[in-house]
Design a protein around this motif. Structure first.
Motif, PDB file in Angstrom:
ATOM      1  N   THR A 377      27.846 -43.721  34.605  1.00 57.82           N
ATOM      2  CA  THR A 377      27.995 -42.432  33.909  1.00 57.82           C
ATOM      3  C   THR A 377      26.652 -41.718  33.811  1.00 57.82           C
ATOM      4  N   THR A 432      35.670 -43.081  33.511  1.00 59.20           N
ATOM      5  CA  THR A 432      36.620 -43.755  32.621  1.00 59.20           C
ATOM      6  C   THR A 432      35.929 -44.601  31.554  1.00 59.20           C
ATOM      7  N   HIS A 449      38.064 -40.040  26.341  1.00 58.05           N
ATOM      8  CA  HIS A 449      36.791 -40.185  27.017  1.00 58.05           C
ATOM      9  C   HIS A 449      35.687 -39.432  26.291  1.00 58.05           C
ATOM     10  N   GLN A 453      31.513 -38.795  30.203  1.00 58.68           N
ATOM     11  CA  GLN A 453      32.539 -39.233  31.158  1.00 58.68           C
ATOM     12  C   GLN A 453      33.380 -38.050  31.632  1.00 58.68           C
ATOM     13  N   SER A 454      33.745 -37.178  30.697  1.00 59.61           N
ATOM     14  CA  SER A 454      34.570 -36.023  31.050  1.00 59.61           C
ATOM     15  C   SER A 454      33.825 -35.059  31.969  1.00 59.61           C
ATOM     16  N   TYR A 487      43.198 -39.007  32.980  1.00 57.86           N
ATOM     17  CA  TYR A 487      43.057 -37.676  32.380  1.00 57.86           C
ATOM     18  C   TYR A 487      44.390 -36.926  32.429  1.00 57.86           C
TER      19      TYR A 487
END
Length: 711
Positions: A377, A432, A449, A453-454, A487
């Motif tokens: 990430t 994720t 999330h 992450q998003s 998502y």
């Protein structure tokens, strides 16, 4: 588990007392014996012998004896601390296993209670539960075995250190088997010194003898458990030496001494663990020195001019032999490799296979990074202002390495079939927050999330979008579908044209939940690009179906017209978009009738395979109520599938059951059953038909809208 470890400290105290006793005797010897001939009154051959040998040797042996005794005492105290810590960790794992309902035997075996009702053994649901228990039991047994192995390695290390401490290492002190004046009392230093000796021997091209080959695997593993020992080893052999040793081990393990492959594999894994332990703390002079050395060694050619093998290729290949590295080290290494390849975009061209090396070190590093989701990430997150361009570089700008091929009269190149495999796994982990899913695991459509992450997912949609109905790179399709499926709560709102989502493009937090929105066209084209792989499409469709089921489950039996219409129209709209994606793929002129049928059939097998077995999100089983509508749909569908797996026949059946209106009618039927509404009575049937009408309206809009966006 029950050994009285305090005996080690008791023994250590006695050895310290012995050291003091040797010092006391030495003082007596010095004053009453050693100085007897000091005044010159004793002469002759005996006096000469005493003065030149015995006088000095005996005195020095008392010093050596004291040194040896103190070293043994120190080693015993080190052993006590190490064994106490390791036993505590082992007991903790055992306690956790027992808390989870398992029984742990004295030999480390793990068992679970047999069912009281033997008839339950014939219940399919119970059989599925037994399978989950068996998997958990195996995992606990492996965890315990791993802890025992670490303990056993430590025990070997202590034994070796004690043996070494009592060996006279000075060949010129006049005693063949005297006390060890150079005895080392630091357990980690003893192990590191022996590890370095074996590493240097291997690196020089020599083979280990039988005794060394038995010692090396546990020794390298044990050193990898300690940061200080690991740093001492790496600091001594250096980045160049580490890569040379790796290349040597690759040759021995993969192409050379096959009779001892297992031992060399274990040494290689231990060396990788040593790198992991040594680089965990990046705020140290060692780390800065090591990274600087690795930058130089990473760009060095350890092969030939016509068949180059660069340091980074060997080093990242080594890293793949252990599971986890620190976030900052992974990020730093990724930065350094990118800096290297930006200077020469063809540097990683693959000329031939080199077992154990990573021909594309950046992609392989991303695969390693996927095992540390936080690191992935951090590396891929574009950031609030989009200043980190790693994701864009990898998905849009990077020149992915080719394989060089000798053609007729020319040097040709072709794509590497493994290309971007690591990138796909890293994006899945980064977006994720967990390691990539194993085969058979289902994504959680209701997962929540973080902002970081998003942002990775939003950036992925932005950069994967092909701007046309074309496929994404093969190795990205399945892992990115796994990630995007998590998502589903967001993509459901985007595809159903929720105004709140359409007005935003990015991520935002609301009511304690981070939401992600993207341009509907980019999202649809990305989904279509991934869906060239039937398993990827099946993953997305399954997750969306479970999310719709979740939305239905929130709808009360007495929901008013708007509540029903909103929920069902949106569901129809989204499934209509999936219809359009499916139609775009099967109507692609590049595909034959057979491949189209095969694609549909594989989608069916994927969806039904996940729906008709107990659904597991990671390790968490999902309750019946969340599955009710999906169960009803999938159960009827599966009953109509052809047992002989005829692709064409099952493709037609799949068309029927994935058609949005039919799917939603069956899912609504499942919802109705949960609320005791029967389609066998007039009122119940009318209610179900009315709900299905809402779905049809939404589906029509979804199909038409998606077709406009799929260019």
């Amino acid at each position: 588990m029950t050994t009285d470890l305090s005996l080690l400290t008791t023994a250590a105290a006695k050895w310290e007392a012995a050291a003091k006793d040797f010092e006391t005797v030495q003082k007596t010897y010095d004053s009453q014996v050693r100085n007897v001939a000091a005044d010159g009154s004793w002469t002759g051959e005996a006096a000469n012998t005493f003065l030149t040998t015995t006088r000095t040797q005996t005195y020095n042996q008392y010093t050596a004896a004291s040194t040896e005794a103190r070293a043994i005492a120190s080693l015993l105290r080190d052993a006590h601390g190490q064994f106490t810590e390791l036993r505590g960790k082992l007991k903790s794992v055992v306690a956790d296993a027992e808390k989870a309902g398992f029984k742990v035997g004295e030999d480390g075996s793990v068992s679970s209670a047999a069912p009281a009702d033997r008839a339950a053994l014939h219940d399919p649901d119970y059989q599925a539960e037994l399978a989950k228990v068996a998997t958990a039991r195996s995992e606990w047994a492996q965890n315990i075995a791993d802890r025992v192995k670490v303990f056993d390695d430590a025990d070997h290390g202590v034994r070796m250190a004690l043996t070494t401490a009592v060996q006279d290492t000075d060949l010129f002190d006049g005693t063949a088997n005297g006390f060890n004046a150079k005895a080392e009392g630091d357990l980690e230093k003893v192990e590191a010194k022996e590890t370095i000796r074996l590493a240097e021997k291997l690196k020089s091209g020599k083979k280990l003898d039988a005794e060394e080959l038995a010692e090396a695997p546990w020794l390298f593993r044990d050193v990898a458990q300690d940061r200080k020992a690991s740093r001492l080893v790496l600091d001594t052999i250096g980045p160049d030496g580490t890569i040379e040793l790796t290349n040597r081990l690759n040759g021995l393990a993969d192409t050379g001494d096959k009779s001892h492959k297992e031992a060399y594999d274990a040494i290689r894994s231990g060396l990788a663990g040593t790198v992991s332990a040594a680089t965990e703390d990046t705020k140290s002079p060692f780390y800065d020195k090591w990274r600087d050395g690795l930058r130089k060694a990473g760009t060095k050619n350890f092969g030939s001019k016509t068949d180059p093998v660069y340091g980074y290729q060997s080093f990242v290949g080594l890293m793949e032999h252990t599971k986890r590295y620190g976030k900052q080290f992974l990020n730093d290494l990724g930065d350094d490799i990118i800096t290297t390849e930006k200077k020469d975009k063809d540097v990683w061209t693959k000329w031939r296979d080199h077992p154990g090396t990573a021909s594309d070190p950046l992609d392989h590093l991303l695969g390693v990074m996927s095992k540390n989701p936080d690191a992935a990430t951090s590396f891929l997150d574009p950031g609030d202002e989009g200043k980190n361009d790693h994701l864009k570089y990898l998905l849009k700008d990077r020149h992915w390495p080719k394989i060089a091929v000798n053609g007729p009269g020319a040097l040709l190149s072709r794509d590497d079939p493994t290309s971007q495999a690591g990138l796909g796994l890293a994006i899945e982990a980064a977006s994720t927050g967990h390691a990539p899913l194993a085969d058979g695991d289902q994504p959680d459509p209701e997962a929540q999330h973080s902002q970081t992450q998003s942002r990775v997912m939003h950036g992925t949609i932005e950069f994967v979008d092909p701007d046309s109905s074309t496929a994404a790179p093969a190795n990205l399709r399945r892992p990115l579908a796994n990630a995007l499926a998590e998502y589903s709560a967001d993509t459901h709102e985007i595809l159903s044209e929720n105004t709140r989502y359409l007005e935003k493009d990015g991520t935002w937090e609301e009511n304690g939940r981070v939401n992600m929105s993207a341009d509907p066209g980019k999202l649809l084209r990305t989904m279509r690009a991934l869906s060239e792989d039937p398993d990827a499409y099946g993953t997305l469709h399954s997750a969306e179906s479970r999310h719709i089921n979740h939305e239905l489950d929130k709808m009360p039996m007495d929901a008013n017209g708007y509540q029903q219409k909103n929920t069902l129209t949106k569901a129809g709209h989204v499934l209509g978009s999936y219809n359009a994606i499916r139609e775009d793929i099967v109507n692609d002129q590049r595909t034959s009738d057979y491949s189209t049928a095969d694609w549909k059939a594989k989608v069916a097998y994927h969806i039904l395979g996940g729906a008709l077995t107990p659904v597991t999100i990671g390790k968490i089983p999902i309750g019946d109520s969340l599955q009710r509508g999906v169960d009803t749909w999938a159960w009827e569908w599966s009953n109509n599938m052809k047992a002989d797996a005829d692709a064409h026949a099952n493709a037609k059946i799949a068309d029927q059951y994935m058609e949005s209106s039919r799917q939603m009618r069956l899912m609504t039927k499942g919802w109705a059953q949960d609320h005791h509404i029967s389609e066998n009575d007039t009122e119940g049937r009318a209610m179900i038909e009315g709900m299905t009408d809402y779905v049809r309206t939404g589906s029509t809009n979804g199909i038409e809208g998606a077709k406009r966006l799929l260019k």
